[in-house]
Design a protein around this motif. Structure first.
Motif, PDB file in Angstrom:
ATOM      1  N   VAL A 159      -1.763  61.056  34.519  1.00 50.75           N
ATOM      2  CA  VAL A 159      -0.408  60.697  34.087  1.00 50.75           C
ATOM      3  C   VAL A 159      -0.008  61.612  32.926  1.00 50.75           C
ATOM      4  O   VAL A 159      -0.812  61.824  32.014  1.00 50.75           O
ATOM      5  N   PHE A 190       3.059  54.139  27.412  1.00 48.29           N
ATOM      6  CA  PHE A 190       1.868  53.427  26.951  1.00 48.29           C
ATOM      7  C   PHE A 190       1.299  54.179  25.761  1.00 48.29           C
ATOM      8  O   PHE A 190       1.263  55.414  25.776  1.00 48.29           O
ATOM      9  N   SER A 196     -10.514  54.202  23.167  1.00 53.34           N
ATOM     10  CA  SER A 196     -10.322  52.760  23.195  1.00 53.34           C
ATOM     11  C   SER A 196     -11.210  52.170  24.263  1.00 53.34           C
ATOM     12  O   SER A 196     -11.852  52.861  25.045  1.00 53.34           O
ATOM     13  N   GLY A 197     -11.283  50.887  24.283  1.00 58.98           N
ATOM     14  CA  GLY A 197     -12.009  50.193  25.324  1.00 58.98           C
ATOM     15  C   GLY A 197     -11.457  48.796  25.324  1.00 58.98           C
ATOM     16  O   GLY A 197     -10.912  48.340  24.312  1.00 58.98           O
ATOM     17  N   SER A 199      -8.837  47.646  26.286  1.00 54.46           N
ATOM     18  CA  SER A 199      -7.396  47.630  26.020  1.00 54.46           C
ATOM     19  C   SER A 199      -7.052  47.373  24.545  1.00 54.46           C
ATOM     20  O   SER A 199      -5.892  47.144  24.214  1.00 54.46           O
ATOM     21  N   ILE A 202      -3.988  49.069  22.634  1.00 50.82           N
ATOM     22  CA  ILE A 202      -3.096  49.634  23.647  1.00 50.82           C
ATOM     23  C   ILE A 202      -1.860  48.748  23.804  1.00 50.82           C
ATOM     24  O   ILE A 202      -1.982  47.543  24.002  1.00 50.82           O
ATOM     25  N   GLU A 228       1.588  58.018  26.779  1.00 46.69           N
ATOM     26  CA  GLU A 228       1.491  58.282  28.208  1.00 46.69           C
ATOM     27  C   GLU A 228       2.675  57.669  28.912  1.00 46.69           C
ATOM     28  O   GLU A 228       3.096  56.565  28.554  1.00 46.69           O
ATOM     29  N   ALA A 230       4.501  55.382  31.312  1.00 47.49           N
ATOM     30  CA  ALA A 230       4.079  54.167  32.006  1.00 47.49           C
ATOM     31  C   ALA A 230       4.364  54.356  33.488  1.00 47.49           C
ATOM     32  O   ALA A 230       5.429  54.852  33.867  1.00 47.49           O
ATOM     33  N   PHE A 260       0.135  43.817  31.933  1.00 48.81           N
ATOM     34  CA  PHE A 260      -0.870  44.842  32.213  1.00 48.81           C
ATOM     35  C   PHE A 260      -2.249  44.281  31.939  1.00 48.81           C
ATOM     36  O   PHE A 260      -2.403  43.142  31.494  1.00 48.81           O
ATOM     37  N   TYR A 261      -3.248  45.091  32.208  1.00 50.47           N
ATOM     38  CA  TYR A 261      -4.620  44.619  32.149  1.00 50.47           C
ATOM     39  C   TYR A 261      -5.094  44.708  30.704  1.00 50.47           C
ATOM     40  O   TYR A 261      -5.814  45.609  30.325  1.00 50.47           O
ATOM     41  N   LYS A 266      -8.698  40.815  30.681  1.00 54.77           N
ATOM     42  CA  LYS A 266     -10.023  41.282  31.046  1.00 54.77           C
ATOM     43  C   LYS A 266     -11.079  40.207  30.846  1.00 54.77           C
ATOM     44  O   LYS A 266     -11.993  40.067  31.630  1.00 54.77           O
ATOM     45  N   LEU A 310      -4.541  54.728  38.690  1.00 51.32           N
ATOM     46  CA  LEU A 310      -3.221  54.111  38.742  1.00 51.32           C
ATOM     47  C   LEU A 310      -2.560  54.683  39.986  1.00 51.32           C
ATOM     48  O   LEU A 310      -2.301  55.885  40.067  1.00 51.32           O
ATOM     49  N   GLU A 322      -8.960  56.626  33.958  1.00 49.58           N
ATOM     50  CA  GLU A 322     -10.104  56.847  33.067  1.00 49.58           C
ATOM     51  C   GLU A 322     -11.405  56.638  33.809  1.00 49.58           C
ATOM     52  O   GLU A 322     -11.448  56.042  34.885  1.00 49.58           O
TER      53      GLU A 322
HETATM   54  N1  LIG Z   1       0.149  55.001  32.001  1.00 47.81           N
HETATM   55  C1  LIG Z   1       0.031  53.711  32.305  1.00 47.81           C
HETATM   56  N2  LIG Z   1       0.951  53.114  33.091  1.00 47.81           N
HETATM   57  C2  LIG Z   1       0.836  51.800  33.409  1.00 47.81           C
HETATM   58  N3  LIG Z   1      -0.140  50.988  32.969  1.00 47.81           N
HETATM   59  C3  LIG Z   1      -1.075  51.521  32.167  1.00 47.81           C
HETATM   60  C4  LIG Z   1      -1.053  52.912  31.810  1.00 47.81           C
HETATM   61  N4  LIG Z   1      -2.090  53.147  31.006  1.00 47.81           N
HETATM   62  C5  LIG Z   1      -2.746  51.981  30.877  1.00 47.81           C
HETATM   63  N5  LIG Z   1      -2.151  50.999  31.558  1.00 47.81           N
HETATM   64  C6  LIG Z   1      -2.569  49.571  31.587  1.00 47.81           C
HETATM   65  O1  LIG Z   1      -3.346  49.302  30.434  1.00 47.81           O
HETATM   66  C7  LIG Z   1      -4.696  48.948  30.779  1.00 47.81           C
HETATM   67  C8  LIG Z   1      -5.671  49.527  29.771  1.00 47.81           C
HETATM   68  O2  LIG Z   1      -5.541  50.912  29.701  1.00 47.81           O
HETATM   69  P1  LIG Z   1      -6.806  51.888  29.813  1.00 47.81           P
HETATM   70  O3  LIG Z   1      -6.323  53.275  29.675  1.00 47.81           O
HETATM   71  O4  LIG Z   1      -7.546  51.567  31.048  1.00 47.81           O
HETATM   72  O5  LIG Z   1      -7.663  51.513  28.513  1.00 47.81           O
HETATM   73  P2  LIG Z   1      -9.102  50.858  28.299  1.00 47.81           P
HETATM   74  O6  LIG Z   1     -10.015  51.995  28.044  1.00 47.81           O
HETATM   75  O7  LIG Z   1      -8.946  50.025  27.081  1.00 47.81           O
HETATM   76  O8  LIG Z   1      -9.456  50.092  29.528  1.00 47.81           O
HETATM   77  C9  LIG Z   1      -4.849  49.472  32.202  1.00 47.81           C
HETATM   78  O9  LIG Z   1      -5.835  48.760  32.899  1.00 47.81           O
HETATM   79  C10 LIG Z   1      -3.453  49.263  32.766  1.00 47.81           C
HETATM   80  O10 LIG Z   1      -3.242  47.881  33.091  1.00 47.81           O
END
Ligand SMILES: Nc1ncnc2c1ncn2[C@@H]1O[C@H](COP(=O)(O)OP(=O)(O)O)[C@@H](O)[C@H]1O
Ligand SMILES: [Mg+2]
Length: 377
Positions: A159, A190, A196-197, A199, A202, A228, A230, A260-261, A266, A310, A322
Motif C-alpha cells: 500500500v 492509517f 508496532s504489534g 495494533s 495504530i 499509509e 487506507a 479494523f483489526y 485481536k 489487504l 506485513e
Molecule cells: N492501509 C490499511 N488499510 C486498511 N486497514 C489497515 C491498513 N493498515 C492496517 N489496517 C488495519 O489495521 C490492523 C493493524 O495493522 P497492522 O499493520 O497489521 O499492524 P500490527 O503490526 O499491529 O498488526 C490491520 O489488521 C488492519 O485491520
C-alpha cells in the motif's frame, strides 16, 4: 537416541506478554514428550528469565504473585552470550551454576524484543539453534518501513505510504508532515509506529486534525511513523514454513467486527471471525500463496512467518501488509489453524519447526567463520 532438549521461551516485555503465555501453554501441551526434554523459560515483564521444568504451567511460572515465588523449581537464569551451546546459568551465580542445557530454543515471544532480531542476536551469540528467522530477517520483518521498501523493490505490491522520522516528528513539524501526507496520499489514512504489534499505536485518520492527533499518538510508541493509504480490503493471511524451499498454507480470512483489526478485536473480542480456509477462488488462493512465498524469501525469512494481506475489494489487488515472524500460536490462532486446514496437525507442525531450526543451525555451523591463511600459502 537421547531426547532433543527444547527450551520453550515465552513471556517478554512487550504488550503481547499475555498472548505469549497462552501460546506457550498450547505449545507445551502439544510437544511430544517422548521426543523432547522440555525446559520452560519465562521472561517476566521486567525482562528477567525464570526457568522451571515442564511440569509447571507457563502462567504459573510468570505469575506476578506469591504463586510463582512459591515454586520450588523456579530459578532465575541467564543465557551467557558465549558460544558454548546454550547453557543456562543461575542468575545468582550460586554453587550449582549450571541450570540447564538446551539444544533448541523455541522463542514464542511476540513483538518488540522477541521477534525484532534482538533476542535472535542473543541466541545467535549463544550458539544455540532456534525456531524462526535470524537476526536480520526478524528485524526487517518487524520494521514496517524497511519491510515495505524491500518488498516494493522486489516488485511485490504494498500500500502506498510515507515514513516520517527525526525532525519531521518534532511537535511543531507534525502539522507539516500531516499536510504532506494528505497531499501525497489523500485520505483516509492509517498511521502506524514503524515497529508496532497488536495494533498498538495504530489509528485511522480522515482529516487534518485527526491525522495530527494520530501522528502524535503513534510517535509515543516509536521514533519512526508510517502514513499509509487506507484500503477497503479483506484481510487475508497465509502461513509460510520452511528454510530454503518455503511452503504456503491455504489462506485464511479475518473478519473483525469493528472498523479494523485493533488490539481489542485481536485479544478481547471473541466475535472476530476467522474463516479457514478463506472463501477465495482457486486462482485468488494460488495468487496469495505465491505472493506469500515470494515475500518470505524477499525478507530472508526462515522457519516460519505469517504473511498478512489487504485484498482490495474493488479489484482483488493483494497488497502485502506485513510479515509476522513469531505469530500467535495458541490452538485457535491463525498460523497453526491454517496448517491444520492444509493437512498438518499442530504437533507435526511443532516437530517440523524444531527440525527446521536444527537444520539451519547445522548449516550455519558448517560455514567458514575464520579465514585460514595457511590455505593461501
Ligand atoms: N492501509 C490499511 N488499510 C486498511 N486497514 C489497515 C491498513 N493498515 C492496517 N489496517 C488495519 O489495521 C490492523 C493493524 O495493522 P497492522 O499493520 O497489521 O499492524 P500490527 O503490526 O499491529 O498488526 C490491520 O489488521 C488492519 O485491520
Ligand atoms: Mg497485523
Amino acid at each position: 537416541m537421547s531426547k532433543l532438549r527444547v527450551g520453550l521461551l515465552f513471556g517478554g516485555r512487550s504488550v503481547e506478554h499475555e498472548v505469549s503465555i497462552v501460546s506457550a501453554t498450547s505449545i507445551l501441551a502439544a510437544l511430544d514428550t517422548k521426543r523432547y526434554d522440555i525446559t520452560l523459560i519465562g521472561v517476566d515483564p521486567q525482562g528477567r528469565w525464570h526457568m522451571a521444568p515442564a511440569g509447571v504451567q507457563p502462567a504459573a511460572l510468570l505469575a506476578g504473585d506469591a504463586r510463582a515465588k512459591a515454586l520450588d523449581s523456579r530459578r532465575e537464569v541467564l543465557l551467557p552470550a558465549t558460544p558454548e551451546g546454550a547453557t543456562l546459568v543461575a542468575a545468582d551465580g550460586g554453587e550449582t551454576r549450571l541450570a540447564a542445557e538446551i539444544d533448541v530454543i523455541f522463542p514464542i515471544i511476540h513483538g518488540r524484543g522477541g521477534e525484532d532480531g534482538a533476542l535472535q542476536g542473543l541466541l545467535q551469540l549463544a550458539g544455540v539453534a532456534y525456531v524462526g528467522s535470524g537476526v536480520l530477517s526478524s528485524a526487517m520483518q518487524m520494521d514496517k518501513d524497511v519491510a515495505k521498501r524491500l518488498l516494493q523493490a522486489a516488485d511485490l505490491p504494498v500500500v502506498p505510504w510515507l515514513t516520517f522520522k527525526g525532525d519531521d516528528l518534532l511537535p511543531e513539524r507534525i502539522p507539516d508532515s500531516a499536510r504532506l501526507g494528505l497531499e501525497e496520499l489523500g485520505s483516509p489514512l492509517f498511521v502506524k509506529p514503524a515497529n508496532s504489534g497488536s495494533s498498538v499505536g495504530i489509528t485511522s485518520a480522515v482529516d487534518f486534525e485527526s491525522l495530527v492527533a494520530a501522528i502524535e499518538d503513534a510517535r509515543r510508541y516509536d521514533t519512526k511513523v508510517l502514513l499509509e493509504q487506507a484500503v477497503d480490503a479483506r484481510e487475508i493471511e497465509v502461513a509460510v514454513m520452511g528454510n530454503d524451499s518455503p511452503q504456503a498454507s491455504l489462506p485464511g480470512e479475518i473478519r473483525p467486527r469493528g472498523s479494523f483489526y485493533d488490539y481489542e478485536a485481536k485479544y478481547l473480542d471473541a466475535a472476530t471471525e476467522l474463516i479457514i480456509p478463506a472463501e477465495l477462488t482457486q486462482s485468488q488462493s494460488d495468487r496469495v500463496r505465491e505472493l506469500a512465498v515470494r515475500a518470505f524469501k524477499t525478507l530472508d525469512a526462515a522457519g516460519l512467518a505469517r504473511v498478512d494481506f489487504l485484498m482490495r475489494r474493488d479489484d482483488d489487488m493483494n497488497f502485502i501488509n506485513e510479515l509476522n515472524g513469531l505469530p500467535g500460536f495458541t490452538e485457535v490462532s491463525m498460523y497453526p489453524r491454517l496448517w491444520e486446514a492444509t493437512g498438518l496437525s499442530y504437533t507435526d507442525l511443532l516437530d517440523r519447526l524444531i527440525e527446521l531450526a536444527v537444520e539451519r543451525h547445522q548449516q550455519e555451523s558448517a560455514l567458514v567463520t575464520r579465514f585460514d591463511d595457511s590455505q593461501n600459502r
